[in-house]
Motif scaffolding. Structure first.
Motif, PDB file in Angstrom:
ATOM      1  N   TYR A 115       1.073  -1.354   0.365  1.00  0.00           N
ATOM      2  CA  TYR A 115      -0.237   0.331   0.343  1.00  0.00           C
ATOM      3  C   TYR A 115       1.430   1.511   0.162  1.00  0.00           C
ATOM      4  CZ  TYR A 115      -2.821   3.828   1.922  1.00  0.00           C
ATOM      5  OH  TYR A 115      -3.546   5.071   2.189  1.00  0.00           O
ATOM      6  N   ALA A 116       0.740   2.568  -0.959  1.00  0.00           N
ATOM      7  CA  ALA A 116       1.013   3.376  -1.142  1.00  0.00           C
ATOM      8  C   ALA A 116       0.234   4.725  -0.994  1.00  0.00           C
ATOM      9  CB  ALA A 116       2.174   4.001  -1.868  1.00  0.00           C
ATOM     10  N   GLY A 117       0.103   5.746   0.539  1.00  0.00           N
ATOM     11  CA  GLY A 117      -1.270   6.392  -0.243  1.00  0.00           C
ATOM     12  C   GLY A 117      -0.648   7.891   0.797  1.00  0.00           C
ATOM     13  N   ALA A 118      -0.745   8.600  -0.451  1.00  0.00           N
ATOM     14  CA  ALA A 118      -0.923  10.377   0.213  1.00  0.00           C
ATOM     15  C   ALA A 118      -1.952  10.830   0.417  1.00  0.00           C
ATOM     16  CB  ALA A 118      -0.167  11.152  -1.077  1.00  0.00           C
ATOM     17  N   PRO A 119      -1.829  11.522   1.736  1.00  0.00           N
ATOM     18  CA  PRO A 119      -3.687  12.721   1.592  1.00  0.00           C
ATOM     19  C   PRO A 119      -3.597  13.349   0.656  1.00  0.00           C
ATOM     20  CG  PRO A 119      -2.043  12.971   3.030  1.00  0.00           C
ATOM     21  CD  PRO A 119      -0.991  11.766   1.984  1.00  0.00           C
ATOM     22  N   ILE A 120      -5.460  13.876   0.950  1.00  0.00           N
ATOM     23  CA  ILE A 120      -6.068  14.812  -0.459  1.00  0.00           C
ATOM     24  C   ILE A 120      -6.583  15.703   0.776  1.00  0.00           C
ATOM     25  CG2 ILE A 120      -7.748  15.335  -1.724  1.00  0.00           C
ATOM     26  CD1 ILE A 120      -7.247  12.685  -2.550  1.00  0.00           C
ATOM     27  N   ILE A 121      -5.904  17.152   0.832  1.00  0.00           N
ATOM     28  CA  ILE A 121      -5.744  18.167   1.492  1.00  0.00           C
ATOM     29  C   ILE A 121      -6.642  19.263   0.796  1.00  0.00           C
ATOM     30  CG2 ILE A 121      -4.464  19.777   3.353  1.00  0.00           C
ATOM     31  CD1 ILE A 121      -2.622  17.590   2.863  1.00  0.00           C
ATOM     32  N   ILE A 122      -8.021  19.402   1.560  1.00  0.00           N
ATOM     33  CA  ILE A 122      -9.025  20.300   1.201  1.00  0.00           C
ATOM     34  C   ILE A 122      -8.523  20.890   2.426  1.00  0.00           C
ATOM     35  CG2 ILE A 122     -10.947  20.814  -0.312  1.00  0.00           C
ATOM     36  CD1 ILE A 122     -10.319  18.268  -0.824  1.00  0.00           C
ATOM     37  N   ALA A 123      -9.234  22.665   1.866  1.00  0.00           N
ATOM     38  CA  ALA A 123      -9.173  23.949   2.856  1.00  0.00           C
ATOM     39  C   ALA A 123      -8.296  23.284   4.233  1.00  0.00           C
ATOM     40  CB  ALA A 123     -10.860  24.043   3.999  1.00  0.00           C
ATOM     41  N   GLY A 124      -7.330  22.886   4.354  1.00  0.00           N
ATOM     42  CA  GLY A 124      -6.648  23.153   5.384  1.00  0.00           C
ATOM     43  C   GLY A 124      -6.760  21.093   6.001  1.00  0.00           C
ATOM     44  N   GLN A 125      -8.098  20.900   5.655  1.00  0.00           N
ATOM     45  CA  GLN A 125      -8.108  19.518   6.254  1.00  0.00           C
ATOM     46  C   GLN A 125      -7.568  17.703   5.541  1.00  0.00           C
ATOM     47  OE1 GLN A 125      -8.895  19.269   9.161  1.00  0.00           O
ATOM     48  NE2 GLN A 125      -8.756  21.546   9.276  1.00  0.00           N
ATOM     49  N   ARG A 126      -7.195  17.449   6.109  1.00  0.00           N
ATOM     50  CA  ARG A 126      -7.103  15.661   4.859  1.00  0.00           C
ATOM     51  C   ARG A 126      -7.991  15.166   5.268  1.00  0.00           C
ATOM     52  NH1 ARG A 126      -1.167  12.806   6.499  1.00  0.00           N
ATOM     53  NH2 ARG A 126       0.444  14.671   6.358  1.00  0.00           N
ATOM     54  N   LEU A 127      -8.559  14.747   4.008  1.00  0.00           N
ATOM     55  CA  LEU A 127     -10.145  13.995   4.358  1.00  0.00           C
ATOM     56  C   LEU A 127      -9.991  13.164   3.642  1.00  0.00           C
ATOM     57  CD1 LEU A 127     -12.213  17.684   2.816  1.00  0.00           C
ATOM     58  CD2 LEU A 127     -11.920  16.847   5.613  1.00  0.00           C
ATOM     59  N   GLY A 128      -9.136  12.871   2.850  1.00  0.00           N
ATOM     60  CA  GLY A 128      -8.798  11.869   1.310  1.00  0.00           C
ATOM     61  C   GLY A 128      -7.784  11.522   1.280  1.00  0.00           C
ATOM     62  N   THR A 129      -7.307  10.507   0.241  1.00  0.00           N
ATOM     63  CA  THR A 129      -6.003  10.138   0.280  1.00  0.00           C
ATOM     64  C   THR A 129      -6.490   9.239  -1.526  1.00  0.00           C
ATOM     65  OG1 THR A 129      -6.443   7.533   0.339  1.00  0.00           O
ATOM     66  CG2 THR A 129      -5.309   9.062   2.439  1.00  0.00           C
ATOM     67  N   LEU A 130      -5.421   9.969  -2.291  1.00  0.00           N
ATOM     68  CA  LEU A 130      -4.930   8.861  -3.278  1.00  0.00           C
ATOM     69  C   LEU A 130      -3.768   7.501  -3.183  1.00  0.00           C
ATOM     70  CD1 LEU A 130      -4.649   8.598  -6.906  1.00  0.00           C
ATOM     71  CD2 LEU A 130      -3.063  10.545  -6.845  1.00  0.00           C
ATOM     72  N   CYS A 131      -4.198   5.741  -3.258  1.00  0.00           N
ATOM     73  CA  CYS A 131      -3.572   5.502  -3.006  1.00  0.00           C
ATOM     74  C   CYS A 131      -3.232   4.391  -3.625  1.00  0.00           C
ATOM     75  CB  CYS A 131      -3.940   5.259  -1.660  1.00  0.00           C
ATOM     76  SG  CYS A 131      -5.784   4.197  -1.755  1.00  0.00           S
TER      77      CYS A 131
END
Length: 497
Positions: A115-131
């Motif tokens: 597994y490898a994942g990077a956070p999706i950051i929107i409006a300063g908040q970590r809401l999801g990932t691309l993995c």
């Protein structure tokens, strides 16, 4: 899930930002392409674009597991990515990692290892990932690939933000469109023509109702000269003077005018909303309302008032005449009150019926019912009534009502109804030739023997003169030994009238 990870996932600020995105769980074509791209870059079986909620992780791009929409957050690798302070989280072999080796996604299908994942950051908040995920473990990962993963996660974040902005704009546009339609429908329902006049160019922007009011073309430009041309010639000066006063003095524009081709009345209200530095009017806005019905109603009211005044004068004259003649025949106060009250009540009843119908007329059955009672057809009291109902004009109804009152009063005092044996027959026909009219016959049968009076009393004179105002009417009164007979002829308007 460790408490430290759960604390990040359940953070109210993060969850509030996630709710604000208002994303559906349905896959998105753009995110699907992005998940496919990152899977190819890593040569992995699975690529995902996810948003992680408190209980459910949704897949918005899903390569390699098409048809899946998400999984429980409790099983999510991505939850750990969001809780990590690093830019990227890598798990080389999940079966040996203490965090994941008991995870159902590892022990059961699809038996995830890498597994490898990077956070999706929107409006300063970590809401999801691309993995990316794979069933094959790895010994290491090229740092350049991880840099691309982080960059593509940034692209995913930008896509989420853009799509959210597009949705907000679409909702705003839809709300504005609904509001515009609501205003338009309100104006249509209220028959209001709205207009905006560019004073410099003379062009008028207006709604469809305004065009229909003035009989203007359904499309194409409208100029103020077109509106003035459509106004009734007799009212153009009024419209022009009102406009000039508003442009010059700043007062609200107001005028009532007719449309030339239809004659319908419009009331117009307007105001200058924009002027230049020198005070010259630039934009005038306003509305036009069709007031034809209220104008007609006012005219009808005035007509009815004139008719009412005329009727009241005639009625008062009739009452005065009846009162004078009654008191001559009945000088005793009690006798006078008895005789006069009945006649006055008959006149009053007729007026009530006529007033209820705006003096348009009264049905013959109603006139008879005022004397014989409302059940004269179903439960007659020594009376035989036959004939078709017909509408009587006002004067006909009033005169015939007085005739029937005098006949019934006489029958009760001296005629067929003065004993227990006599009956009264009331029959009529509607004649059509040589002219349309009502031929009514009153005949008393079986009562005391009748002889002609030595002189005609007031009742007789009222019977013979009650229809004096109805041209071509006629009343014949005969005192036969068997009982009183009265033949009444009343001309009636044609059915078309």
């Amino acid at each position: 899930m460790p408490d430290s990870v759960r604390a990040v996932i359940d953070d109210p600020i993060r969850l509030g930002a996630l709710d604000a995105l208002n994303m559906t769980d349905e896959p998105d074509a753009d995110f699907a392409r992005l998940s496919r791209t990152v899977a190819h870059i890593f040569k992995a079986e699975f690529g995902l674009v996810t948003l992680v909620g408190a209980e459910w992780q949704s897949f918005h791009g899903c390569f390699g597991a098409e048809g899946m929409t998400g999984n429980k957050t409790e099983l999510s690798f991505c939850a750990h990515t969001l809780a990590s302070p690093d830019d990227v989280t890598v798990v080389l072999d999940a079966s040996t990692d203490e965090r994941f080796k008991a995870n159902l996604l590892v022990t059961d299908a699809p038996q995830i290892r890498f597994y490898a994942g990077a956070p999706i950051i929107i409006a300063g908040q970590r809401l999801g990932t691309l993995c990316v995920l794979s069933a094959r473990p790895r010994d290491a990962v090229d740092p350049a690939l991880l840099e691309q993963l982080v960059d593509l996660a940034g692209v995913a974040a930008a896509l989420f933000a853009l799509k959210d902005e597009a949705r907000v704009r679409a909702r705003t546009a839809a709300a504005l469109l609904r509001e515009e339609w609501r205003h338009a429908l309100t104006l249509e329902a209220g028959k209001v023509g709205s207009w905006v006049w560019d004073v410099r160019t003379g062009e008028v922007a207006c709604n469809d109702m305004f065009r229909r009011m003035y009989g203007l073309a359904e499309s194409g430009p409208v100029r103020v000269d077109d509106v003035l041309e459509a106004t009734h010639p007799a009212d153009r000066a009024t419209v022009r003077s009102g406009i000039e006063a508003s442009l010059r003095d700043g007062v609200d524009y107001g005028a009532e005018a007719r449309v030339g081709n239809s004659g319908r009345w419009l009331t117009m209200r307007g105001r200058v909303y924009q002027r230049d530095a020198e005070g010259k009017a630039l934009i005038m806005m306003g509305a036009s309302i069709d007031i034809t019905e209220s104008k007609q109603s006012a005219d009808q009211t005035r007509l009815l008032l004139r008719e009412l005044n005329h009727r009241v004068k005639n009625t008062l004259a009739m009452i005065q005449s009846v009162a004078r003649q009654t008191i001559r025949q009945n000088p005793d106060p009690r006798a006078f009150i008895e005789a006069f009250s009945g006649r006055l009540r008959t006149i009053s009843d007729a007026h009530v019926l006529l007033a209820d119908r705006d003096w348009s007329g009264v049905q013959l059955y109603e006139v008879i019912a005022s004397q014989l009672g409302p059940n004269f057809l179903t439960n007659p009291d020594r009376a035989e009534v036959s004939g078709s109902d017909v509408m009587l004009p006002a004067d006909h109804a009033l005169g015939l009502g007085l005739i029937l009152h005098e006949l019934t009063t006489n029958a009760m005092r001296h005629g067929a109804w003065s004993d227990d044996k006599g009956t009264v027959s009331i029959r009529w026909d509607i004649k059509t030739a040589p002219e349309r009219g009502l031929a009514l016959n009153w005949r008393e049968i079986g009562g005391p023997q009748v002889s002609p009076p030595q002189e005609h009393g007031l009742g007789t004179r009222l019977i013979e003169r009650s229809l004096a105002k109805v041209l071509d009417s006629e009343v014949k009164l005969d005192f036969t030994p068997d009982g009183v007979v009265a033949d009444v002829w009343l001309p009636l308007p044609t059915e078309d009238n």
